[in-house]
Write an enzyme that holds these catalytic residues in place. Structure first.
Site, PDB file in Angstrom:
ATOM      1  N   LEU A  18       0.879  -1.162   0.000  1.00 41.96           N
ATOM      2  CA  LEU A  18       0.000   0.000   0.000  1.00 41.96           C
ATOM      3  C   LEU A  18       0.916   1.211   0.000  1.00 41.96           C
ATOM      4  O   LEU A  18       1.871   1.270   0.786  1.00 41.96           O
ATOM      5  CB  LEU A  18      -0.873   0.037   1.261  1.00 41.96           C
ATOM      6  CG  LEU A  18      -2.144  -0.807   1.308  1.00 41.96           C
ATOM      7  CD1 LEU A  18      -2.762  -0.729   2.694  1.00 41.96           C
ATOM      8  CD2 LEU A  18      -3.141  -0.356   0.253  1.00 41.96           C
ATOM      9  N   ASP A  19       0.657   2.189  -0.874  1.00 43.13           N
ATOM     10  CA  ASP A  19       1.529   3.358  -0.882  1.00 43.13           C
ATOM     11  C   ASP A  19       1.360   4.136   0.423  1.00 43.13           C
ATOM     12  O   ASP A  19       0.400   3.944   1.166  1.00 43.13           O
ATOM     13  CB  ASP A  19       1.250   4.237  -2.104  1.00 43.13           C
ATOM     14  CG  ASP A  19      -0.170   4.759  -2.148  1.00 43.13           C
ATOM     15  OD1 ASP A  19      -0.494   5.622  -1.321  1.00 43.13           O
ATOM     16  OD2 ASP A  19      -0.948   4.312  -3.007  1.00 43.13           O
ATOM     17  N   ALA A  20       2.296   5.013   0.698  1.00 41.53           N
ATOM     18  CA  ALA A  20       2.308   5.739   1.968  1.00 41.53           C
ATOM     19  C   ALA A  20       1.059   6.572   2.172  1.00 41.53           C
ATOM     20  O   ALA A  20       0.649   6.830   3.313  1.00 41.53           O
ATOM     21  CB  ALA A  20       3.553   6.623   2.051  1.00 41.53           C
ATOM     22  N   SER A  41      -1.924   5.674   1.418  1.00 47.75           N
ATOM     23  CA  SER A  41      -3.079   4.796   1.586  1.00 47.75           C
ATOM     24  C   SER A  41      -3.014   4.074   2.922  1.00 47.75           C
ATOM     25  O   SER A  41      -1.954   3.939   3.538  1.00 47.75           O
ATOM     26  CB  SER A  41      -3.153   3.782   0.443  1.00 47.75           C
ATOM     27  OG  SER A  41      -3.272   4.438  -0.808  1.00 47.75           O
TER      28      SER A  41
END
Length: 244
Positions: A108-110, A112
């Site tokens: 999960l990107d930062a 999200s």
């Protein structure tokens, strides 16, 4: 499948948390236990817990007590790595008290939030990441702007991104105001920032993204920054999803 020098099947099942030995004997006698793909009814059967594959009611039983799988609610601003050389907040801080060498499944990107799985089971992790098994992921997406029915139809039909076509498996409008909307989506692809890029492509910028489910595993009421060990049934359904 009988291993003379092995461990009695009912003892193995009891040790895996399926109940007392007497209860496990009843499971065996009623034909609910499979060992290496074959139903076992003989109470004297002995198996090798390190090599045998055991299913109860169709769900895999994890016999290796050294293997563990955790659910983590990743907070906003944390990068999806066990250690970040740049010193940014990473996943390791949430499992610092555990002795296992864990690694994360998926990213999960930062920007999200939500569900990430951490495990030391290499076979499970590899299958969850493999496109062959198409493990679906569910997200709650907050977007700015007014959502129209055409947006959902377009995302379900598929849109062209710079790295190829993409489409949602499901789309449900949860709530909407004149300026924003909350949408639940599901898809099985795992390309980088794919949900954000898909919504950007139809003119709906994402303001918040939370992953709520991976396959059969749900985030539930797990608080941000907290972890929980998957229970036996949860783990069994997850393993079934990737044909283990």
């Amino acid at each position: 499948m009988h291993v003379p020098e092995g461990v009695r099947l009912q003892k193995v099942l009891a040790g895996a948390g399926l109940g007392s030995r007497r209860a496990c004997e009843q499971l065996i006698a009623s034909g609910r236990v499979e060992v290496d793909g074959k139903v076992v009814r003989e109470l004297g059967t002995r198996i090798d817990p390190k090599r045998s594959v055991v299913h109860v009611d169709g769900l895999r039983v994890q016999l290796d007590s050294s293997l563990v799988t955790l659910a983590l609610n990743k907070p906003l601003g944390v990068v999806s790595t066990m250690h970040d050389p740049e010193g940014r907040p990473s996943l390791e801080q949430f499992v610092a008290n555990r002795t296992e060498r864990l690694f994360h499944v998926g990213r999960l990107d930062a920007d999200s939030e939500g569900l990430i799985l951490l495990t030391n089971d290499g076979e499970l992790a590899n299958r969850l990441a493999h496109p062959r098994y198409e493990v679906a992921k569910t997200y709650l997406v907050e977007v700015s702007g007014r959502v129209k029915p055409a947006h959902g139809k377009e995302l379900l039909a598929g849109i062209e991104l710079e790295d190829g076509p993409a489409r949602l498996d499901s789309y449900r409008l949860v709530d909407q105001t004149p300026l924003a909307a909350l949408i639940e989506v599901r898809l099985h692809e795992g390309r980088n920032r794919i949900v954000r890029r898909m919504f950007d492509a139809v003119g709906l910028p994402v303001t918040r993204l939370v992953r709520t489910q991976i396959g059969p595993i749900k985030l539930g009421d797990l608080r941000p920054g907290r972890t929980r060990v998957l229970g036996r049934t949860e783990l069994g359904t997850l393993m079934k999803a990737v044909e283990l």
